[in-house]
Design a protein around this motif. Structure first.
Motif, PDB file in Angstrom:
ATOM      1  N   VAL A   1       0.838  -1.204   0.000  1.00 22.00           N
ATOM      2  CA  VAL A   1       0.000   0.000   0.000  1.00 22.00           C
ATOM      3  C   VAL A   1       0.869   1.249   0.000  1.00 22.00           C
ATOM      4  O   VAL A   1       0.647   2.182  -0.779  1.00 22.00           O
ATOM      5  N   VAL A   2       1.887   1.269   0.877  1.00 25.26           N
ATOM      6  CA  VAL A   2       2.783   2.424   0.936  1.00 25.26           C
ATOM      7  C   VAL A   2       3.502   2.595  -0.400  1.00 25.26           C
ATOM      8  O   VAL A   2       3.596   3.707  -0.931  1.00 25.26           O
ATOM      9  N   ASP A   3       4.014   1.503  -0.958  1.00 23.59           N
ATOM     10  CA  ASP A   3       4.710   1.556  -2.244  1.00 23.59           C
ATOM     11  C   ASP A   3       3.801   2.115  -3.335  1.00 23.59           C
ATOM     12  O   ASP A   3       4.216   2.947  -4.154  1.00 23.59           O
ATOM     13  N   ALA A   4       2.541   1.650  -3.354  1.00 24.10           N
ATOM     14  CA  ALA A   4       1.610   2.067  -4.402  1.00 24.10           C
ATOM     15  C   ALA A   4       1.242   3.546  -4.280  1.00 24.10           C
ATOM     16  O   ALA A   4       1.220   4.278  -5.276  1.00 24.10           O
ATOM     17  N   LEU A   5       0.944   4.006  -3.065  1.00 25.43           N
ATOM     18  CA  LEU A   5       0.571   5.407  -2.863  1.00 25.43           C
ATOM     19  C   LEU A   5       1.734   6.335  -3.184  1.00 25.43           C
ATOM     20  O   LEU A   5       1.544   7.423  -3.733  1.00 25.43           O
ATOM     21  N   TYR A   6       2.939   5.913  -2.861  1.00 30.45           N
ATOM     22  CA  TYR A   6       4.118   6.707  -3.192  1.00 30.45           C
ATOM     23  C   TYR A   6       4.325   6.733  -4.703  1.00 30.45           C
ATOM     24  O   TYR A   6       4.630   7.772  -5.288  1.00 30.45           O
ATOM     25  N   ALA A   7       4.118   5.573  -5.348  1.00 28.89           N
ATOM     26  CA  ALA A   7       4.356   5.464  -6.787  1.00 28.89           C
ATOM     27  C   ALA A   7       3.403   6.340  -7.593  1.00 28.89           C
ATOM     28  O   ALA A   7       3.789   6.916  -8.614  1.00 28.89           O
ATOM     29  N   ILE A   8       2.138   6.456  -7.149  1.00 26.28           N
ATOM     30  CA  ILE A   8       1.176   7.250  -7.916  1.00 26.28           C
ATOM     31  C   ILE A   8       1.282   8.733  -7.595  1.00 26.28           C
ATOM     32  O   ILE A   8       0.536   9.545  -8.136  1.00 26.28           O
ATOM     33  N   GLY A   9       2.219   9.084  -6.715  1.00 24.73           N
ATOM     34  CA  GLY A   9       2.513  10.497  -6.505  1.00 24.73           C
ATOM     35  C   GLY A   9       1.695  11.199  -5.445  1.00 24.73           C
ATOM     36  O   GLY A   9       1.576  12.430  -5.482  1.00 24.73           O
ATOM     37  N   CYS A  10       1.115  10.456  -4.493  1.00 29.82           N
ATOM     38  CA  CYS A  10       0.367  11.106  -3.411  1.00 29.82           C
ATOM     39  C   CYS A  10       1.323  11.911  -2.539  1.00 29.82           C
ATOM     40  O   CYS A  10       2.266  11.360  -1.966  1.00 29.82           O
ATOM     41  N   LYS A  11       1.073  13.203  -2.411  1.00 33.23           N
ATOM     42  CA  LYS A  11       1.938  14.033  -1.581  1.00 33.23           C
ATOM     43  C   LYS A  11       1.667  13.811  -0.102  1.00 33.23           C
ATOM     44  O   LYS A  11       2.547  13.972   0.737  1.00 33.23           O
ATOM     45  N   GLU A  12       0.417  13.483   0.219  1.00 34.44           N
ATOM     46  CA  GLU A  12       0.048  13.153   1.593  1.00 34.44           C
ATOM     47  C   GLU A  12      -0.935  11.981   1.563  1.00 34.44           C
ATOM     48  O   GLU A  12      -1.785  11.907   0.684  1.00 34.44           O
TER      49      GLU A  12
END
Length: 338
Positions: A83-94
């Protein structure tokens, strides 16, 4: 745009000496909640596209209420990491992870390790049931071209060092590449994040100053370079702790093929980034290299006595040759589009 609007056309009308108008389809107006008098934003994109956004659409994702919040109560530690990897990959700033009955210690450790492995990602605050993340690095200041060149340096220096150890026994050189593969992976993640955002956000594409195809060229080139780095990291891992490695009758040929792959990689990457002219010669030389490495690997397999590390190195060299061919072929496409 819905399928019903895919082939919809509008006639341009002249409304003055310096302006023109077109009508917007009512179905699109209704779907996006646009009313008469509302202002729309226009974003000219590379390739002749003009993207239209309403204020309502443009403002999405700017408020705290739109911060992605994922329930991880039923997820394993490995799934939380995904989940962390995916949210970081799609560019979520927060973004935030939550578990109503509390985040478990194992999940919390996994989250902390995931954050520490990402460039610019940090845990902003946490409670018993929630963990909030934010990205502190300004990715808009990162050059795709410079990052690709940094990945090229990591891949080629990794290969050069490993080959030197195999051929000359320079084991002390292995210390120079410690951590280089992890650094390359983090740089690729930055490119991956910007690429994914550019697919969905024309403003991000405008900040990059490239067409989507050009961004994709850099993304795929970076992926090839990361793969080469990882392949030779596997060889380096096998070499660590050894004091020597058995020589082979074909080590000089192996070294020559590796040298050719590095020279061709530099030429192919430069051709992708500049798109000045089709590198037909580089493609031809790279394909010849693939044939030579494949033949070398085939002959080596017929021989007995060489260490397993040489087999892994040959696989890595084949990957290098294949990667440079694919990079050079993409450079041809990029230059013909320019």
């Amino acid at each position: 745009m819905t399928m019903e609007l895919a082939n919809n056309t509008r006639t341009v009308q002249a409304t003055g000496s310096s302006s023109y108008t077109i009508s917007l389809p009512k179905k699109w107006i209704d779907e996006h909640g646009i009313d008469a008098g509302m202002e729309l934003s226009f974003y000219p994109a590379h390739g002749g596209e003009l993207v239209i956004k309403s204020e309502r659409t443009s403002a999405r994702g700017q408020g705290a209420s739109d911060e992605p919040r994922v329930d991880i109560a039923a997820l394993s530690a490995a799934e939380v990491r995904q989940v962390v990897d995916a949210l970081y990959a799609i560019g979520c700033k927060e973004f935030a992870l939550r578990a109503e009955n509390g985040v478990s210690p194992k999940q919390r450790r996994t989250v902390a390790n995931a954050a520490s492995s990402k460039t610019g990602l940090e845990i902003e605050r946490e409670s018993g049931s929630e963990i909030h993340f934010r990205t502190v690095i300004d990715t808009t200041a990162i050059s795709l071209e410079r990052t690709v060149l940094q990945l090229q340096y990591a891949a080629l220096s990794m290969q050069r060092t490993v080959v030197r150890v195999l051929v000359d026994g320079s084991f002390d050189d292995l210390e120079r590449i410690d951590g280089r593969c992890d650094d390359a992976a983090r740089r690729f993640e930055v490119i991956d994040g910007r690429f994914r955002r550019a697919l969905a956000d024309v403003e991000e594409l405008d900040r990059l100053g490239r067409s989507r195809r050009a961004v994709f060229d850099r993304y795929t080139t970076a992926g090839h370079l990361l793969t080469v780095t990882e392949r030779f990291q596997r060889v380096a891992d096998l070499l660590h702790g050894r004091g020597n490695v058995e020589t082979t009758p074909w080590s000089d040929e192996f070294e020559d093929c590796a040298r050719r792959s590095r020279t061709l990689t530099e030429a192919a990457v430069d051709a992708v980034l500049t798109a000045s002219r089709p590198p037909y010669e580089t493609v031809r030389d790279a394909r010849r290299l693939v044939e030579d490495v494949t033949d070398l690997h085939r002959r080596a397999n017929r021989e007995d006595g060489h260490a397993h590390v040489w087999t892994v190195a040959l696989v890595g060299l084949e990957r290098s040759a294949t990667s440079v061919t694919e990079i050079a072929e993409r450079a041809v496409q990029a230059s013909l589009r320019a």
